[in-house]
Design a protein around this motif. Structure first.
Motif, PDB file in Angstrom:
ATOM      1  N   ASN A   1      -0.690   8.015   1.566  1.00 37.49           N
ATOM      2  CA  ASN A   1       0.417   8.384   0.674  1.00 37.49           C
ATOM      3  C   ASN A   1       1.712   8.280   1.484  1.00 37.49           C
ATOM      4  OD1 ASN A   1       2.305   9.429  -0.988  1.00 37.49           O
ATOM      5  ND2 ASN A   1       1.611  11.564  -0.792  1.00 37.49           N
ATOM      6  N   GLN A   2       2.318   7.118   1.481  1.00 38.39           N
ATOM      7  CA  GLN A   2       3.495   6.879   2.317  1.00 38.39           C
ATOM      8  C   GLN A   2       4.623   7.846   1.959  1.00 38.39           C
ATOM      9  OE1 GLN A   2       4.416   2.589   2.808  1.00 38.39           O
ATOM     10  NE2 GLN A   2       2.489   2.179   1.746  1.00 38.39           N
ATOM     11  N   GLU A   3       4.652   8.310   0.702  1.00 38.43           N
ATOM     12  CA  GLU A   3       5.752   9.187   0.267  1.00 38.43           C
ATOM     13  C   GLU A   3       5.692  10.546   0.958  1.00 38.43           C
ATOM     14  OE1 GLU A   3       5.615   7.184  -4.214  1.00 38.43           O
ATOM     15  OE2 GLU A   3       5.283   9.348  -3.943  1.00 38.43           O
ATOM     16  N   ALA A   4       4.519  10.894   1.504  1.00 45.80           N
ATOM     17  CA  ALA A   4       4.391  12.193   2.186  1.00 45.80           C
ATOM     18  C   ALA A   4       5.398  12.297   3.338  1.00 45.80           C
ATOM     19  CB  ALA A   4       2.972  12.359   2.721  1.00 45.80           C
ATOM     20  N   LEU A   5       5.749  11.154   3.901  1.00 46.92           N
ATOM     21  CA  LEU A   5       6.667  11.197   5.048  1.00 46.92           C
ATOM     22  C   LEU A   5       8.096  11.556   4.621  1.00 46.92           C
ATOM     23  CD1 LEU A   5       5.622  10.668   7.947  1.00 46.92           C
ATOM     24  CD2 LEU A   5       4.132   9.706   6.198  1.00 46.92           C
ATOM     25  N   ARG A   6       8.387  11.470   3.319  1.00 44.77           N
ATOM     26  CA  ARG A   6       9.711  11.923   2.835  1.00 44.77           C
ATOM     27  C   ARG A   6       9.901  13.396   3.198  1.00 44.77           C
ATOM     28  NH1 ARG A   6       9.043   9.568  -3.254  1.00 44.77           N
ATOM     29  NH2 ARG A   6       9.548   7.363  -2.846  1.00 44.77           N
ATOM     30  N   LEU A   7       8.816  14.174   3.004  1.00 48.07           N
ATOM     31  CA  LEU A   7       8.911  15.620   3.255  1.00 48.07           C
ATOM     32  C   LEU A   7       9.168  15.885   4.739  1.00 48.07           C
ATOM     33  CD1 LEU A   7       8.691  18.471   2.130  1.00 48.07           C
ATOM     34  CD2 LEU A   7       6.232  18.352   2.485  1.00 48.07           C
ATOM     35  N   VAL A   8       8.447  15.132   5.601  1.00 44.12           N
ATOM     36  CA  VAL A   8       8.626  15.318   7.048  1.00 44.12           C
ATOM     37  C   VAL A   8      10.050  14.945   7.436  1.00 44.12           C
ATOM     38  CG1 VAL A   8       7.743  14.714   9.337  1.00 44.12           C
ATOM     39  CG2 VAL A   8       6.194  14.744   7.369  1.00 44.12           C
ATOM     40  N   ARG A   9      10.506  13.795   6.930  1.00 44.25           N
ATOM     41  CA  ARG A   9      11.836  13.282   7.280  1.00 44.25           C
ATOM     42  C   ARG A   9      12.943  14.237   6.867  1.00 44.25           C
ATOM     43  NH1 ARG A   9      11.893   9.540  11.246  1.00 44.25           N
ATOM     44  NH2 ARG A   9      13.045   7.659  10.741  1.00 44.25           N
ATOM     45  N   GLN A  10      12.723  14.982   5.795  1.00 42.45           N
ATOM     46  CA  GLN A  10      13.776  15.906   5.319  1.00 42.45           C
ATOM     47  C   GLN A  10      14.055  17.001   6.347  1.00 42.45           C
ATOM     48  OE1 GLN A  10      12.190  17.443   1.684  1.00 42.45           O
ATOM     49  NE2 GLN A  10      12.618  15.551   0.540  1.00 42.45           N
ATOM     50  N   HIS A  11      13.019  17.290   7.180  1.00 46.47           N
ATOM     51  CA  HIS A  11      13.127  18.479   8.032  1.00 46.47           C
ATOM     52  C   HIS A  11      13.385  18.189   9.505  1.00 46.47           C
ATOM     53  CE1 HIS A  11      12.000  21.372   4.940  1.00 46.47           C
ATOM     54  NE2 HIS A  11      11.203  20.439   4.477  1.00 46.47           N
TER      55      HIS A  11
ATOM     56  N   VAL B   1       1.242  -5.368   5.570  1.00 43.66           N
ATOM     57  CA  VAL B   1       2.637  -4.954   5.384  1.00 43.66           C
ATOM     58  C   VAL B   1       2.746  -3.993   4.194  1.00 43.66           C
ATOM     59  CG1 VAL B   1       3.218  -6.927   3.902  1.00 43.66           C
ATOM     60  CG2 VAL B   1       5.010  -5.795   5.273  1.00 43.66           C
ATOM     61  N   TRP B   2       1.822  -4.095   3.226  1.00 39.90           N
ATOM     62  CA  TRP B   2       1.921  -3.224   2.040  1.00 39.90           C
ATOM     63  C   TRP B   2       1.733  -1.766   2.419  1.00 39.90           C
ATOM     64  CZ3 TRP B   2       4.011  -6.033  -1.474  1.00 39.90           C
ATOM     65  CH2 TRP B   2       3.751  -7.409  -1.530  1.00 39.90           C
ATOM     66  N   ASP B   3       0.947  -1.524   3.507  1.00 37.21           N
ATOM     67  CA  ASP B   3       0.734  -0.146   3.956  1.00 37.21           C
ATOM     68  C   ASP B   3       2.006   0.457   4.544  1.00 37.21           C
ATOM     69  OD1 ASP B   3      -2.020  -0.450   3.390  1.00 37.21           O
ATOM     70  OD2 ASP B   3      -2.416  -1.279   5.378  1.00 37.21           O
ATOM     71  N   PHE B   4       3.000  -0.402   4.788  1.00 34.20           N
ATOM     72  CA  PHE B   4       4.229   0.077   5.446  1.00 34.20           C
ATOM     73  C   PHE B   4       5.452  -0.016   4.535  1.00 34.20           C
ATOM     74  CE2 PHE B   4       2.792   0.706   9.737  1.00 34.20           C
ATOM     75  CZ  PHE B   4       1.711  -0.147   9.887  1.00 34.20           C
ATOM     76  N   GLN B   5       5.293  -0.607   3.344  1.00 35.84           N
ATOM     77  CA  GLN B   5       6.467  -0.980   2.563  1.00 35.84           C
ATOM     78  C   GLN B   5       7.402   0.197   2.279  1.00 35.84           C
ATOM     79  OE1 GLN B   5       5.680  -2.499  -1.380  1.00 35.84           O
ATOM     80  NE2 GLN B   5       7.556  -3.710  -1.383  1.00 35.84           N
TER      81      GLN B   5
END
Ligand code: EZ4
Ligand code: CO
Length: 408
Positions: A249-259, A273-277
């Motif tokens: 779930n690449q979007e999970a890193l949004r939460l980490v990046r916020q903090h 590359v799709w795993d990194f898009q």
């Protein structure tokens, strides 16, 4: 034509650990090597190549690297995944090896030539306690490393990831256990989260603020736990925090990046590359951990790095002991050529490995260089290889104290 493929052989040997190598030979007798090693699932790639791919390769023009890559990617119908992309990687790198040999040039010259004089690498330091960790950091520095990954046993947890059980002097641990499914039943994230900042503090006190320090979370935290650790490590300025949370779930890193502003590295378990898009397009990571050996070879990984360059994301390729010298050489040629190079992982292989794989790459003064031999710069000794028979080996499985399967 002389460059038609005459044979594609799958070579399996186990000098200290299992390696699967593909050797492609042209009608003219020019050979190329590809790393087909997938730690813990080696025979699946050996079969994919031997039973399904090798028959397709015979007769093809070895010069047609892109066409062969597309044939194997689109022609399989079933897409992506570590087995398929490792098999494609082995074919791709072997064909690049052949093309560079035919051109009489080291592979990096065909990738645009060198963009720097050497490839910065990081070594592995680990310890069962902080004193042992400090000794291990000192050893890596004495060996010439200018960047060090630090991992240590977590007080209260008996088993732990990434700590060498070998006597000092050998940084690398071999996670794959022969013939047994090594289950670790101790993981406790709370203990880990309390300990890691103290580990960084002690290493910074001992070695100062300049030494680039890396740490691998190894997929074990939830996003908010990863955010917490990233924040807690900011005073120690890590070079990166790796695999801080599972990233399917690449979007999970949004939460980490916020903090947190702690640099994040993701992707050694990914293969296209799709795993990194999303991770790259949304600036959710700073380093791409993918390896040429598992991401469709030079052709596949180059595409990921070029996409990453558009977003200021740099390379940080996986280079653990289960990446063979063939995979390591492929990594180094690509590392040397691309502009957005970040750092390369370099765990020293067991000395036995050099009996089978003779490689031209060198390590000195913190950097590696692939060498200037034509091609990849690696040769394979079949007679030596026959001395090391394959033995099934498994990566550990982590279970939490209550027995629940957890990410290892
Ligand atoms: O960053 N390095 C790592 O995470 C390694 O220890 C991987 O678990 C193994 O290479 C898997 O085969
Ligand atoms: Co890792």
């Amino acid at each position: 034509a002389g460059t038609r493929i005459r044979s594609a052989e799958v070579l399996i040997s186990s000098p200290s650990r299992n390696f699967v190598t593909l050797r492609i030979t042209t009608e003219d007798g020019v050979t190329g090597l590809g790393d087909a090693t997938l730690n813990g699932r080696e025979l699946s790639v050996a079969s994919y190549l031997q039973d399904h791919v090798a028959p397709l390769l015979v007769g093809l023009d070895a010069h047609r690297i892109e066409d062969t890559w597309q044939l194997l990617y689109r022609g399989a119908y079933w897409r992506r995944g570590p087995v398929t992309m490792t098999a494609i990687a082995a074919v791709d790198v072997a064909l690049w090896d052949i093309k560079a040999k035919l051109a009489g040039m080291p592979l990096h010259q065909l990738l645009g030539g060198a963009s720097r004089d050497g490839v910065l690498v990081y070594g592995h330091a680990s310890g069962r306690d902080l004193d042992a960790l400090h000794d291990s950091v000192r050893e890596r520095i004495a060996e010439g490393f200018h960047a060090v990954r630090i991992q240590a046993a977590v007080p209260g947890i008996r088993t732990v990831y990434g700590v060498s059980s070998k006597p000092t002097g050998r940084s690398s641990y071999e996670p794959a256990q022969r013939a047994t499914l090594a289950v670790e039943t101790e993981w406790d994230t709370d203990r880990y989260l309390r300990f890691v900042p103290d580990m960084f503090d002690s290493v910074r006190q001992e070695f100062g603020v300049e030494l680039p320090l890396l740490h691998d979370g190894h997929h074990r935290m939830t996003p908010i736990q990863a955010a917490r650790l990233g924040k807690d490590l900011e005073p120690y300025r890590p070079f990166w925090l790796e695999d801080c949370t599972p990233a399917e779930n690449q979007e999970a890193l949004r939460l980490v990046r916020q903090h947190t502003t702690t640099p994040l590295a993701i992707g050694e378990v990914m293969n296209t590359v799709w795993d990194f898009q999303t991770l790259i397009r949304e600036h959710l990571i700073d380093f791409v951990r993918a390896s040429a050996a598992h991401t469709g070879g030079i052709t596949g990984l180059r595409r990921v790095f070029d996409y990453a360059a558009l977003y200021g994301v740099r390379s940080g390729s996986h280079g653990a002991t289960d990446i063979s010298p063939v995979g390591m050489a492929a990594a180094l040629h690509l590392d040397l050529a691309i502009n957005n190079f970040g750092i390369q992982e370099y765990m020293q292989h067991d000395p036995l490995v050099a009996e089978v794989f003779h490689s031209a790459y060198t390590f000195a003064d913190g950097c590696m260089h692939p060498g200037d031999d034509p091609g990849l710069g690696v040769t394979y000794d079949d007679a030596a290889a026959d001395r090391f028979a394959y033995e099934p080996a498994y990566l550990p499985v982590a279970r939490r104290v209550d027995g629940t399967v957890h990410d290892w």
